[in-house]
Motif scaffolding. Structure first.
Motif, PDB file in Angstrom:
ATOM      1  N   ALA A  84      91.980  38.616  81.147  1.00 43.42           N
ATOM      2  CA  ALA A  84      90.818  38.724  82.023  1.00 43.42           C
ATOM      3  C   ALA A  84      89.696  39.487  81.330  1.00 43.42           C
ATOM      4  CB  ALA A  84      91.210  39.408  83.324  1.00 43.42           C
ATOM      5  N   LEU A  86      89.129  39.601  78.092  1.00 40.90           N
ATOM      6  CA  LEU A  86      88.557  38.689  77.103  1.00 40.90           C
ATOM      7  C   LEU A  86      87.584  37.725  77.767  1.00 40.90           C
ATOM      8  CD1 LEU A  86      88.434  37.516  74.286  1.00 40.90           C
ATOM      9  CD2 LEU A  86      90.468  36.164  74.801  1.00 40.90           C
ATOM     10  N   LEU A  87      88.001  37.175  78.879  1.00 41.24           N
ATOM     11  CA  LEU A  87      87.144  36.241  79.589  1.00 41.24           C
ATOM     12  C   LEU A  87      85.869  36.930  80.059  1.00 41.24           C
ATOM     13  CD1 LEU A  87      86.937  33.359  80.508  1.00 41.24           C
ATOM     14  CD2 LEU A  87      88.020  33.995  82.664  1.00 41.24           C
ATOM     15  N   GLU A  90      83.584  37.304  77.129  1.00 40.79           N
ATOM     16  CA  GLU A  90      83.007  36.014  76.746  1.00 40.79           C
ATOM     17  C   GLU A  90      81.868  35.652  77.682  1.00 40.79           C
ATOM     18  OE1 GLU A  90      82.147  31.836  76.372  1.00 40.79           O
ATOM     19  OE2 GLU A  90      82.741  32.901  78.163  1.00 40.79           O
ATOM     20  N   ARG A  91      82.124  35.849  78.959  1.00 40.65           N
ATOM     21  CA  ARG A  91      81.138  35.482  79.968  1.00 40.65           C
ATOM     22  C   ARG A  91      79.858  36.286  79.778  1.00 40.65           C
ATOM     23  NH1 ARG A  91      84.258  35.646  85.230  1.00 40.65           N
ATOM     24  NH2 ARG A  91      84.864  33.499  84.800  1.00 40.65           N
TER      25      ARG A  91
END
Lengths: 342, 342
Positions: A84, A86-87, A90-91
């Motif tokens: 989560a 990492l996401l 990225e976002r």
DNA sequence: CCCATGAATGTGACCGATAACAATCGAGGC
DNA sequence: GCCTCGATTGTTATCGGTCACATTCATGGG
């Protein structure tokens, strides 16, 4: 027969030629330099559109010595938290116009982290975010040799690097205070692996909350994040009659513990209350639905990026704290309740 | 006072000067070109070590028109499958000496995929892997405009692009045959979302297995991967008395269903058998431990990379099939058993 | 003994952008 | 009317590598 095999992508000179200007003027338009006449700018933009031109990031990075890519050193992204995080990064990066390069580590030792950062540095990333939930990784991050701007996540002791983390201590306190508020005399704790910082902080928060309330502090049960360790701890606890509330360091362990208790005929929450940590998607559908502490990973990602951009001197919002701690929140479900009347 | 502020990293010319050769010779050594005298090579390598020289990947990519980075278009990496696939690809890429750039998609529509690939193409990635579990994404992948080498994961209908996927049909068949083998008359199915290819394939495999055995095919229950949808389907099934076996399209749904059945007093596996799909880490510690179908995501990652390298002409192992299907395996646990004697 | 050949190495162009500096042009001040 | 100055635009160097081609040198065949 004179058809190009794959019409090589347009480059800046093609745009310049079509717009009837120099390539430098095109470059100015692309980087919205102020002194370009409006009429010229529009002509260039038209050419850009006609040729479907997209600037080459490699060339840009090479010439301008700044790339729009940030590197992420990640670890164990099968786990919900790291995935989560990492996401979230990225976002946030995408929204800021940055790309993400990742290197996953198998083991989180010093040389691994340094090596990963070096590999990213080779790619001339603008900066790196190190997801360093282990003590060893934090230590490694504190002694990075290169001059790469770096932000460390889930660790507040990475030398003088800026860090971003969820306030684990506060999260643990929320869990414990919730249970004490329900009337429990004390709260047991099944911790995560000792070398994880988050595990250590949750232990600290748990202990602090108990001591603040003047309660007895039971021995720590040691887990390793896995459902298995929760299961084993649950069997142990089921043997004793005196446990009424347990705070598990993550939801997977809580899940394993639920299973062990169920197997032994111990009812949750009537006999024992359980609180987890993470709020994984499954948490609401366990038997019973799990009371847990939720972490805002998107916010973590956003703050990482803010910290990194500040380091890069791109943005300088003056109020950004150097070690922000994102507050977690308690999600109350059915696995926690008042202690048995006894 | 003449100390350099941060001793700029060494570049190829520095190495050449120190080794007393031309920069081109250094380049030859770095790319192990055959015609370099051993003595020269060693001199260069020594200089490389002394200066701690690391070639600049940007410059390399620019000049050589091939970068050692591959792009991954990912989706919903909070889910176990996609997260594990991503990790598998990263691992395989790292071992092949490649880096990974990722773009996560919020929605998996056509323009999103095309846009993501374009963003990666800007960074001059050597190729891309598209994790495209949705029909729309597969369609988009089939019509990529640019000349970027691409491999598609979890979809076998992406135009003429090479694909890699787990054999979902075979996995579903394993599950159904296992249940029939235990003596069940038929098997119900709780599917994933209709627009996911994996969901569609699992439905197909389930139906095919039932038909092959000459069994009645019950109506498909529609889920959305979430534990919630499993829970709701479970409540429905609990109403009926005639269901003895259910194949859930993923473990999270199975988890929700277990909860619903438990709530209604339906025993698993005594009254109803449940089989899931994925073998998430929690599966072994549910109540009861879940029989499920395991997918080998590392193998998927390896094959993706093999396919991509072949596309790049780097490697040409002649035997690589264009649409390999990785076989899944059945993990039998306690949630499945013989049907009630009735 | 001369020349063709191939191994080993060097030279300069080039990849596609940005940076630094030069050149051009119209407007306002004296 | 001439000069200075700022706004625009163009020219050339540069980033750090690889590629294509030239050059050098030792070797072996005729």
């Amino acid at each position: 027969m004179s058809q190009q095999p794959a019409a090589r992508a347009a480059v800046i000179k093609d745009v310049a030629r079509l717009a009837g200007v120099s390539h430098q003027t095109v470059s100015r338009v692309l980087n919205d330099h102020p002194s370009v006449r409006d009429e010229t700018r529009e002509r260039v933009l038209l050419a850009v559109k006609q040729l479907n031109y997209r600037p080459n990031a490699l060339a840009r990075g090479l010439a301008g010595r700044r790339s729009r890519v940030i590197g992420v050193v990640s670890f164990d992204t099968i786990l919900h938290g790291p995935a989560a995080t990492l996401l979230g990064i990225e976002r946030a990066a995408r929204h800021a116009g940055y790309g993400i390069s990742i290197v996953a580590l198998e083991r989180l030792d010093r040389s691994g982290v340094v090596d990963a950062v070096n590999r990213l540095a080779e790619q001339s990333v603008a900066g790196v975010v190190i997801i360093a939930p282990l003590l060893t990784a934090a230590a490694a991050a504190g002694s990075l040799p290169t001059g790469v701007p770096a932000v460390v996540v889930e660790s507040d002791l990475a030398g003088d690097l800026p860090t971003v983390s969820v306030d684990q201590v506060a999260g643990a306190r929320l869990a414990v205070e919730h249970l004490l508020g329900l009337g429990h005399q004390t709260v047991w704790h099944l911790s995560g692996p000792k070398d994880w910082l988050e595990a250590r902080d949750r232990v600290d928060g748990w202990r602090a909350a108990l001591e603040a309330a003047g309660r007895r502090v039971p021995p720590v049960l040691a887990g390793d994040w896995s459902p298995k360790s929760g299961y084993e701890a649950g069997r142990e606890l089921a043997e004793r009659g005196d446990v009424t509330a347990v705070f598990c360091a993550n939801d997977q362990q809580a899940l394993g513990m639920l299973r062990a208790l169920h197997e032994r005929g111990v009812r949750v929450p009537e006999d024992v209350s359980i609180v987890g940590f993470d709020d994984i998607p499954e948490a609401a559908y366990l038997s019973p639905p799990l009371t847990t502490v939720r972490q805002d990973f998107d916010e973590v990602g956003r703050r990482c990026l803010a910290a990194l951009l500040e380091l890069l001197g791109v943005d300088r919002p003056p109020g950004v704290p150097r070690h922000p701690r994102v507050p977690p929140s308690l999600v109350v479900r059915a696995s926690s309740g008042p202690p048995p009347a006894s």
